[in-house]
Design a protein around this motif. Sequence first.
Motif, PDB file in Angstrom:
ATOM      1  N   TYR A  85     -13.262 -70.724 -17.620  1.00 56.27           N
ATOM      2  CA  TYR A  85     -13.634 -69.314 -17.670  1.00 56.27           C
ATOM      3  C   TYR A  85     -13.414 -68.732 -19.065  1.00 56.27           C
ATOM      4  O   TYR A  85     -12.510 -69.156 -19.790  1.00 56.27           O
ATOM      5  CB  TYR A  85     -12.831 -68.524 -16.637  1.00 56.27           C
TER       6      TYR A  85
ATOM      7  N   ASN B 236      -9.925 -60.429 -14.712  1.00 56.45           N
ATOM      8  CA  ASN B 236      -9.205 -61.069 -13.610  1.00 56.45           C
ATOM      9  C   ASN B 236      -9.228 -60.173 -12.382  1.00 56.45           C
ATOM     10  O   ASN B 236      -9.191 -58.953 -12.515  1.00 56.45           O
ATOM     11  CB  ASN B 236      -7.762 -61.342 -14.024  1.00 56.45           C
TER      12      ASN B 236
ATOM     13  N   LEU C  80     -10.625 -64.102 -11.637  1.00 58.58           N
ATOM     14  CA  LEU C  80     -11.766 -64.821 -12.189  1.00 58.58           C
ATOM     15  C   LEU C  80     -12.726 -65.233 -11.072  1.00 58.58           C
ATOM     16  O   LEU C  80     -12.387 -66.035 -10.207  1.00 58.58           O
ATOM     17  CB  LEU C  80     -11.278 -66.063 -12.929  1.00 58.58           C
TER      18      LEU C  80
ATOM     19  N   LYS D   1      -4.663 -65.613 -16.022  1.00 60.45           N
ATOM     20  CA  LYS D   1      -5.650 -66.552 -15.513  1.00 60.45           C
ATOM     21  C   LYS D   1      -5.446 -66.655 -14.010  1.00 60.45           C
ATOM     22  O   LYS D   1      -4.766 -67.541 -13.508  1.00 60.45           O
ATOM     23  CB  LYS D   1      -5.521 -67.908 -16.211  1.00 60.45           C
TER      24      LYS D   1
END
Length: 315
Positions: free
Chosen positions: A115, A121, A123, A280
Amino acid sequence: MSAAAPHRGTLLLTGGSGMVGSNIREHPRAAEWTILAPGSRELDLTDTAATYDYIQRTQPDIIVHAAGKVGGIQMNMANPVDFLDVNAVIGRNVIMGARAAKIPQMINLASTCIYPRAAPNPLVEDAMLTGPLEPTNEGYSLAKIMALRLCQYIRAETPELLYKTLIPCNLYGRHDTFDPAASHMVPAVIAKLHAAREAGIDTMDIWGDGTARREFMYARDLAGAVLRAAADMEALPDLMNIGVGHDHSVTDYYNAAAKVVGWQGSFEHDLSKPTGMKQKLCDTTRQTDWGWQPQTSLHDGMALTYQFFLERQSA
């Protein structure tokens, strides 16, 4: 698993000796399959002819592609050529070898590093290729994107070939690599904290300010998802994140590991070191709709991983 568990055929597992592959092989649902897991001495996946020949000769019912060159930020930054080239070659050989042999089903394992660095976020799968990648692992990411796209292109050209991709969040667990110079964050932290406790060291550096957030899943949970998917490929989305659906700060992971290891020192932040992406976190909407969630808590996963680490130390 009961003795009446169905036998589903032959599953070719690449990377069978790695962390993900080892967790797949020792999972109870692995008994549903005859699993072929050739090591690098038996099959060099960077050898195109050998890979094509092996797949053609064995004719598995499904391939789970978990092989690849992996490592943490330090290794990715130091070896970008290998992380791009080796992973691209392996991915291409396995996927195109399967296509040439008309293997009907494949689960390709990607990574959330595909990504964009600045993607919002959580994702979502559609965010891929919408912006620049994280520079610290760009080579690895490009190779994974290539393999993912190749599966999608094959599926578009030949719909009966169910070549689909799972995108796991960061992983840790049994059979992990604990060398701090080569491993991902959680196993590296466990090893460093264990060494600090044994040596009586009461301070530990954390790269960056510790606020970067990460989503880590216990590898056995991923193994369960992969084997569930292999049993019903029709129901699996073509592209799907696999994650826990929430994240923690880097400092949180250090604190959780310290509790499990029994280290009671203090942390200091090394602001000269890179931290990677600030967050993430996977969107798990497709996963939830598929009807699956991981079962292992962070504390339990850390404790089981540390137990494995100690077993390996004493072996």
